[in-house]
Design a protein around this motif. Structure first.
Motif, PDB file in Angstrom:
ATOM      1  N   ASP A  45      -0.737   5.471  -6.380  1.00 20.62           N
ATOM      2  CA  ASP A  45      -0.214   6.135  -5.170  1.00 20.62           C
ATOM      3  C   ASP A  45      -1.250   6.142  -4.056  1.00 20.62           C
ATOM      4  O   ASP A  45      -0.932   5.872  -2.892  1.00 20.62           O
ATOM      5  CB  ASP A  45       0.209   7.570  -5.488  1.00 20.62           C
ATOM      6  CG  ASP A  45       1.463   7.637  -6.348  1.00 20.62           C
ATOM      7  OD1 ASP A  45       2.220   6.647  -6.380  1.00 20.62           O
ATOM      8  OD2 ASP A  45       1.675   8.687  -6.983  1.00 20.62           O
ATOM      9  N   ARG A  46      -2.459   6.443  -4.411  1.00 19.28           N
ATOM     10  CA  ARG A  46      -3.543   6.505  -3.411  1.00 19.28           C
ATOM     11  C   ARG A  46      -3.783   5.129  -2.779  1.00 19.28           C
ATOM     12  O   ARG A  46      -3.938   5.019  -1.556  1.00 19.28           O
ATOM     13  CB  ARG A  46      -4.801   7.005  -4.111  1.00 19.28           C
ATOM     14  CG  ARG A  46      -5.925   7.328  -3.212  1.00 19.28           C
ATOM     15  CD  ARG A  46      -7.012   8.007  -4.017  1.00 19.28           C
ATOM     16  NE  ARG A  46      -8.205   8.160  -3.231  1.00 19.28           N
ATOM     17  CZ  ARG A  46      -9.361   8.541  -3.708  1.00 19.28           C
ATOM     18  NH1 ARG A  46      -9.471   8.796  -4.997  1.00 19.28           N
ATOM     19  NH2 ARG A  46     -10.408   8.668  -2.938  1.00 19.28           N
ATOM     20  N   ILE A  47      -3.810   4.101  -3.599  1.00 17.97           N
ATOM     21  CA  ILE A  47      -4.046   2.743  -3.089  1.00 17.97           C
ATOM     22  C   ILE A  47      -2.880   2.292  -2.219  1.00 17.97           C
ATOM     23  O   ILE A  47      -3.088   1.727  -1.130  1.00 17.97           O
ATOM     24  CB  ILE A  47      -4.306   1.768  -4.256  1.00 17.97           C
ATOM     25  CG1 ILE A  47      -5.671   2.086  -4.872  1.00 17.97           C
ATOM     26  CG2 ILE A  47      -4.234   0.312  -3.794  1.00 17.97           C
ATOM     27  CD1 ILE A  47      -5.961   1.372  -6.182  1.00 17.97           C
ATOM     28  N   GLU A  48      -1.653   2.548  -2.675  1.00 19.18           N
ATOM     29  CA  GLU A  48      -0.486   2.173  -1.863  1.00 19.18           C
ATOM     30  C   GLU A  48      -0.478   2.914  -0.530  1.00 19.18           C
ATOM     31  O   GLU A  48      -0.124   2.343   0.503  1.00 19.18           O
ATOM     32  CB  GLU A  48       0.799   2.430  -2.649  1.00 19.18           C
ATOM     33  CG  GLU A  48       0.975   1.453  -3.788  1.00 19.18           C
ATOM     34  CD  GLU A  48       2.076   1.851  -4.767  1.00 19.18           C
ATOM     35  OE1 GLU A  48       2.698   2.939  -4.597  1.00 19.18           O
ATOM     36  OE2 GLU A  48       2.311   1.076  -5.706  1.00 19.18           O
ATOM     37  N   GLY A  49      -0.899   4.179  -0.531  1.00 15.25           N
ATOM     38  CA  GLY A  49      -1.012   4.937   0.720  1.00 15.25           C
ATOM     39  C   GLY A  49      -2.057   4.330   1.644  1.00 15.25           C
ATOM     40  O   GLY A  49      -1.838   4.218   2.856  1.00 15.25           O
ATOM     41  N   ASN A  50      -3.194   3.957   1.092  1.00 19.00           N
ATOM     42  CA  ASN A  50      -4.243   3.309   1.888  1.00 19.00           C
ATOM     43  C   ASN A  50      -3.757   1.988   2.466  1.00 19.00           C
ATOM     44  O   ASN A  50      -4.046   1.669   3.630  1.00 19.00           O
ATOM     45  CB  ASN A  50      -5.492   3.075   1.037  1.00 19.00           C
ATOM     46  CG  ASN A  50      -6.218   4.351   0.692  1.00 19.00           C
ATOM     47  OD1 ASN A  50      -6.065   5.370   1.363  1.00 19.00           O
ATOM     48  ND2 ASN A  50      -6.996   4.308  -0.380  1.00 19.00           N
ATOM     49  N   GLN A  51      -3.027   1.220   1.670  1.00 20.20           N
ATOM     50  CA  GLN A  51      -2.504  -0.063   2.149  1.00 20.20           C
ATOM     51  C   GLN A  51      -1.515   0.143   3.295  1.00 20.20           C
ATOM     52  O   GLN A  51      -1.567  -0.573   4.303  1.00 20.20           O
ATOM     53  CB  GLN A  51      -1.821  -0.823   1.002  1.00 20.20           C
ATOM     54  CG  GLN A  51      -2.785  -1.328  -0.038  1.00 20.20           C
ATOM     55  CD  GLN A  51      -2.092  -1.861  -1.280  1.00 20.20           C
ATOM     56  OE1 GLN A  51      -0.921  -1.577  -1.546  1.00 20.20           O
ATOM     57  NE2 GLN A  51      -2.828  -2.647  -2.066  1.00 20.20           N
ATOM     58  N   ALA A  52      -0.636   1.128   3.136  1.00 18.37           N
ATOM     59  CA  ALA A  52       0.339   1.408   4.186  1.00 18.37           C
ATOM     60  C   ALA A  52      -0.347   1.840   5.475  1.00 18.37           C
ATOM     61  O   ALA A  52       0.017   1.400   6.569  1.00 18.37           O
ATOM     62  CB  ALA A  52       1.335   2.468   3.708  1.00 18.37           C
TER      63      ALA A  52
ATOM     64  N   TYR B  75      -3.453   1.155   6.420  1.00 17.99           N
ATOM     65  CA  TYR B  75      -4.148  -0.010   6.956  1.00 17.99           C
ATOM     66  C   TYR B  75      -3.176  -0.943   7.677  1.00 17.99           C
ATOM     67  O   TYR B  75      -3.435  -1.409   8.799  1.00 17.99           O
ATOM     68  CB  TYR B  75      -4.873  -0.743   5.827  1.00 17.99           C
ATOM     69  CG  TYR B  75      -5.601  -1.985   6.284  1.00 17.99           C
ATOM     70  CD1 TYR B  75      -6.911  -1.905   6.737  1.00 17.99           C
ATOM     71  CD2 TYR B  75      -4.982  -3.229   6.271  1.00 17.99           C
ATOM     72  CE1 TYR B  75      -7.593  -3.044   7.144  1.00 17.99           C
ATOM     73  CE2 TYR B  75      -5.649  -4.379   6.686  1.00 17.99           C
ATOM     74  CZ  TYR B  75      -6.955  -4.277   7.126  1.00 17.99           C
ATOM     75  OH  TYR B  75      -7.615  -5.403   7.537  1.00 17.99           O
ATOM     76  N   ASP B  76      -2.045  -1.236   7.021  1.00 18.85           N
ATOM     77  CA  ASP B  76      -1.057  -2.136   7.610  1.00 18.85           C
ATOM     78  C   ASP B  76      -0.506  -1.582   8.923  1.00 18.85           C
ATOM     79  O   ASP B  76      -0.319  -2.312   9.890  1.00 18.85           O
ATOM     80  CB  ASP B  76       0.086  -2.404   6.623  1.00 18.85           C
ATOM     81  CG  ASP B  76      -0.368  -3.221   5.419  1.00 18.85           C
ATOM     82  OD1 ASP B  76      -1.475  -3.805   5.451  1.00 18.85           O
ATOM     83  OD2 ASP B  76       0.394  -3.254   4.422  1.00 18.85           O
ATOM     84  N   ALA B  77      -0.265  -0.268   8.951  1.00 14.97           N
ATOM     85  CA  ALA B  77       0.226   0.367  10.184  1.00 14.97           C
ATOM     86  C   ALA B  77      -0.810   0.270  11.305  1.00 14.97           C
ATOM     87  O   ALA B  77      -0.472  -0.024  12.448  1.00 14.97           O
ATOM     88  CB  ALA B  77       0.584   1.833   9.906  1.00 14.97           C
ATOM     89  N   GLU B  78      -2.062   0.488  10.951  1.00 11.86           N
ATOM     90  CA  GLU B  78      -3.145   0.384  11.937  1.00 11.86           C
ATOM     91  C   GLU B  78      -3.268  -1.047  12.454  1.00 11.86           C
ATOM     92  O   GLU B  78      -3.447  -1.258  13.658  1.00 11.86           O
ATOM     93  CB  GLU B  78      -4.454   0.825  11.297  1.00 11.86           C
ATOM     94  CG  GLU B  78      -5.624   0.852  12.254  1.00 11.86           C
ATOM     95  CD  GLU B  78      -6.893   1.312  11.564  1.00 11.86           C
ATOM     96  OE1 GLU B  78      -7.906   0.571  11.628  1.00 11.86           O
ATOM     97  OE2 GLU B  78      -6.874   2.408  10.957  1.00 11.86           O
ATOM     98  N   GLN B  79      -3.136  -2.000  11.599  1.00 10.20           N
ATOM     99  CA  GLN B  79      -3.231  -3.414  12.008  1.00 10.20           C
ATOM    100  C   GLN B  79      -2.051  -3.800  12.903  1.00 10.20           C
ATOM    101  O   GLN B  79      -2.217  -4.556  13.853  1.00 10.20           O
ATOM    102  CB  GLN B  79      -3.278  -4.327  10.774  1.00 10.20           C
ATOM    103  CG  GLN B  79      -4.529  -4.192   9.952  1.00 10.20           C
ATOM    104  CD  GLN B  79      -5.796  -4.465  10.751  1.00 10.20           C
ATOM    105  OE1 GLN B  79      -5.921  -5.497  11.398  1.00 10.20           O
ATOM    106  NE2 GLN B  79      -6.719  -3.526  10.736  1.00 10.20           N
ATOM    107  N   ALA B  80      -0.872  -3.266  12.591  1.00 12.25           N
ATOM    108  CA  ALA B  80       0.313  -3.563  13.390  1.00 12.25           C
ATOM    109  C   ALA B  80       0.175  -2.986  14.805  1.00 12.25           C
ATOM    110  O   ALA B  80       0.640  -3.600  15.768  1.00 12.25           O
ATOM    111  CB  ALA B  80       1.566  -3.016  12.701  1.00 12.25           C
TER     112      ALA B  80
END
Length: 121
Positions: A104-111, A113-118
């Motif tokens: 859960d923590r890793i998936e949250g970090n990925q989300a 990060y992806d939002a920030e990159q977008a």
């Protein structure tokens, strides 16, 4: 912490041990010997070719042994972990446990990060 041995020597081993198919095959065989088709059914997403390639590589590395029962019709082949393969079970279960605890923590970090990159694109 220093890395034991030569990085050049351990790099291919880490590539094999870290491969998702290797992990799944080792974990399946940790339950005991299996026939090829049993493994195919338990690892639903693996192709026949990839299972064959993975098993051959693990046999070459001495992690898995293959026994042919020629007296059966048709001949049957059974795979099992060697002593070396069995020594890999605990570290792999440790990594699987860590992954489950932190998914859960890793998936949250990925989300995030992806939002920030977008936003910056």
């Amino acid at each position: 912490m220093s890395v034991p041995g030569d990085c050049g020597r351990i790099s291919p081993i880490l590539s094999t041990v870290g491969n998702k198919w290797t992990v799944l095959v080792i974990l399946i065989l940790s339950e005991g010997p299996k026939r090829y088709n049993q493994m195919r059914r338990e690892i639903e997403s693996i192709s026949q070719r990839m299972l064959t390639v993975t098993l051959r590589g693990l046999e070459r590395d001495g992690l898995v042994s293959r026994k042919v029962y020629a007296d059966k019709t048709p001949p049957q082949v059974e795979y099992r972990l060697t002593e070396l393969g069995e020594s890999l079970i605990a570290p792999l279960f440790g990594i699987c446990h860590w992954s489950a605890v932190n998914a859960d923590r890793i998936e949250g970090n990925q989300a995030a990060y992806d939002a920030e990159q977008a936003e910056t694109a």
